[in-house]
Design an enzyme around this catalytic site. Structure first.
Site, PDB file in Angstrom:
ATOM      1  N   CYS A  18      -2.171   9.710   2.539  1.00 41.54           N
ATOM      2  CA  CYS A  18      -1.724   9.078   1.279  1.00 41.54           C
ATOM      3  C   CYS A  18      -2.653   9.404   0.112  1.00 41.54           C
ATOM      4  CB  CYS A  18      -1.617   7.572   1.466  1.00 41.54           C
ATOM      5  SG  CYS A  18      -3.167   6.823   2.003  1.00 41.54           S
ATOM      6  N   GLU A  63       0.886  -1.171   0.000  1.00 40.69           N
ATOM      7  CA  GLU A  63       0.000   0.000   0.000  1.00 40.69           C
ATOM      8  C   GLU A  63       0.918   1.214   0.000  1.00 40.69           C
ATOM      9  OE1 GLU A  63      -3.257  -0.312  -0.213  1.00 40.69           O
ATOM     10  OE2 GLU A  63      -3.476  -2.440   0.228  1.00 40.69           O
TER      11      GLU A  63
END
Ligand code: NAD
Length: 461
Positions: A249, A215
């Site tokens: 993010c 991720e």
């Protein structure tokens, strides 16, 4: 802290627990999830304090983006645990008649979960929920860069779980993780963090043929079309970008605004930022701080890559950078090649999609892409033109909080999605089983095969 022989022996205990089948029953998985939920609620105040110390998050932001989202995930998975983890019957084709077929969801085994510092509770516990629901044993590695949260998670995890089932190892990732991964073969590594470290984790895992989920990050664009509702777009962009002082993010990294709405949009954006954080964001309880002075220095350097049209104030001692909007940026600057990961928002202007595409494709496969428009065709045009992890139409960031959607990247923003049912799929192996009764065993399936081709052609197609 080098990984001692003792730590390696403890990892063997985790392996034994999987091999003994201790973690497999529905009751056990459910009990683990309930223990985790109960501990999060019990530690709620301490979690707020730790998040304030590490990132100066307000209690409200901490609840919405760290605690509440994990509780929601636990509830959603508990409600569906039985249905999602039991064996699933599937159809059988003519070739295998009269067999029956099913898919068994097997635990992967011992899973290593490596978390970053920006959402240090959410990004450690969300994958943990999926991993224990999948019947795995787990080693957690929180980020050393959010030390208050890492220390608190160490205390909480050790208190609630037997270290035969969930262990936690703290310390400098660059020292601890390579050593751990060389000494012990994990069955899966789930890593959240930067693309550069993700690549080194991938290499370490490859040596032992350990599958990984990565991720990662990237430069996520937000596009404001000429027919967008500018007031709403400005609010939603300001929220997504300046939440956690830009250290998210999926925050919009930069904006592409249709040239015809340039002035109006900028005016709305500045207004939204001022409405949210006041004239001086330093005194706002809703505005966070940069994680450390190294990141602060990198971010301040970006300010010289163009013209600051809003904000730009900073204070190194307080790790504070105000919400900042920039224009006239050199597309070749590091501001436009690095993921910004801070409260600096570069704005570019475009006339047509292909002009915007030149900038977007300089950093292809971002983690997210957002488009603001009132037109369905325009929306589809942007959504289908680029490859990206996930995104929103007329919103930013919130797709991450819908547990019915898979969350993950593509290409350089990572691979393998999780959340909700996708977490169960991520942390289990779909084991296919065919069961064939004995009462029907036609000779056509066995040698000699001469003369059977025409039958094979009827059955296998
Ligand atoms: P970080 O520095 O905290 O690193 C993440 C983890 O990797 C930590 O546990 C750390 O101990 C470990 N680590 C650091 N260096 C290592 C090394 N050399 N070898 C092995 N392990 C090491 O966090 P970060 O990487 O600065 O996180 C920020 C990045 O993470 C941004 O790019 C952001 O976009 C990305 N991110 C992605 C997601 C997502 O869900 N896709 C979520 C949050 C952050």
């Amino acid at each position: 802290m080098p990984v001692s022989e003792k730590a390696t022996l403890e990892l063997m205990d985790l392996r034994r627990s999987v091999e003994n089948g201790e973690t497999i029953s529905y009751e056990f998985r459910r009990k683990q999830l309930l223990l985790l939920r109960e501990a999060i609620l019990r530690y709620e105040d301490e979690i707020y304090d730790a998040l304030f110390q590490d990132l100066r998050k307000s209690r409200e932001e901490a609840y919405a983006t760290e605690i509440g989202i994990v509780l929601m995930e636990i509830r959603h998975i508990l409600n569906n645990l039985h249905k999602w983890t039991r064996a699933e019957s599937v159809k059988t084709n003519l070739l295998n008649f009269p067999s029956s077929a099913k898919i068994i969801r097997d635990p992967l085994g011992v899973v290593l979960i490596i978390a970053p510092w920006n959402y240090p509770i959410q990004l450690l516990l969300m994958p943990l929920v999926g991993a224990i629901a999948g019947g795995n044993t787990v080693v957690l590695k929180p980020s050393e860069l959010a030390p208050a949260c890492a220390g608190l998670m160490e205390k909480m995890i050790k208190e609630i779980f037997s270290n035969n089932h969930v262990a936690i190892i703290c310390g400098d990732g660059a020292e601890v993780i390579p050593c751990l991964m060389r000494k012990f073969r994990f069955d899966h590594v789930f890593y959240t963090g930067s693309t550069a470290v993700g690549a080194s984790i991938y290499q370490l895992a490859a040596k032992q043929l350990t599958p990984v989920t990565l991720e990662l990050g990237g430069k996520s664009p937000a596009i404001i079309e000429k027919d967008a509702n500018l007031e709403v777009a400005a609010r939603r962009i300001a929220l997504g970008k300046f939440l956690n002082a830009g250290q998210t993010c999926v925050a919009p990294d930069y904006l592409l605004v249709h040239v015809s709405v340039r002035e109006k949009f900028l005016e709305q954006l500045k207004k939204s930022v001022a409405d949210f954080f006041g004239k001086n964001a330093f005194t706002s309880s809703s505005y966070g701080r940069i994680i450390n002075s190294k990141r602060f220095d990198t971010l301040v350097e970006y300010l010289s890559a163009g013209e600051v049209v809003y904000g730009g104030n900073h204070n190194r001692e307080e790790l504070y950078i105000s919400p900042t909007i920039m224009e006239n940026i050199c597309p070749d600057s590091t501001l436009m090649s690095d993921e910004i990961f801070g409260p600096i928002l570069p704005v570019f202007y475009y006339e047509c999609i292909e002009e915007a595409a030149i900038l977007i494709l300089k950093n292809p496969t971002p983690l997210a892409l957002y488009v603001f428009t009132s037109n369905k065709e325009t929306e589809e045009k942007w959504m289908s033109r680029f490859r990206f992890g996930g995104g929103c139409i007329n919103n930013t960031v919130w797709h991450l909080s819908n547990h019915h959607l898979p969350f993950g990247g593509i290409g350089t923003s990572g691979f393998g999605a999780y959340h909700g049912k996708h977490s169960i799929n991520r942390f289990t192996h779909a084991k296919p089983i065919l069961k064939t009764p004995n009462w029907f065993d036609p000779s056509i399936k066995y040698p000699p095969f001469e003369g059977k081709l025409k039958w094979f052609k009827k059955m296998i197609r």
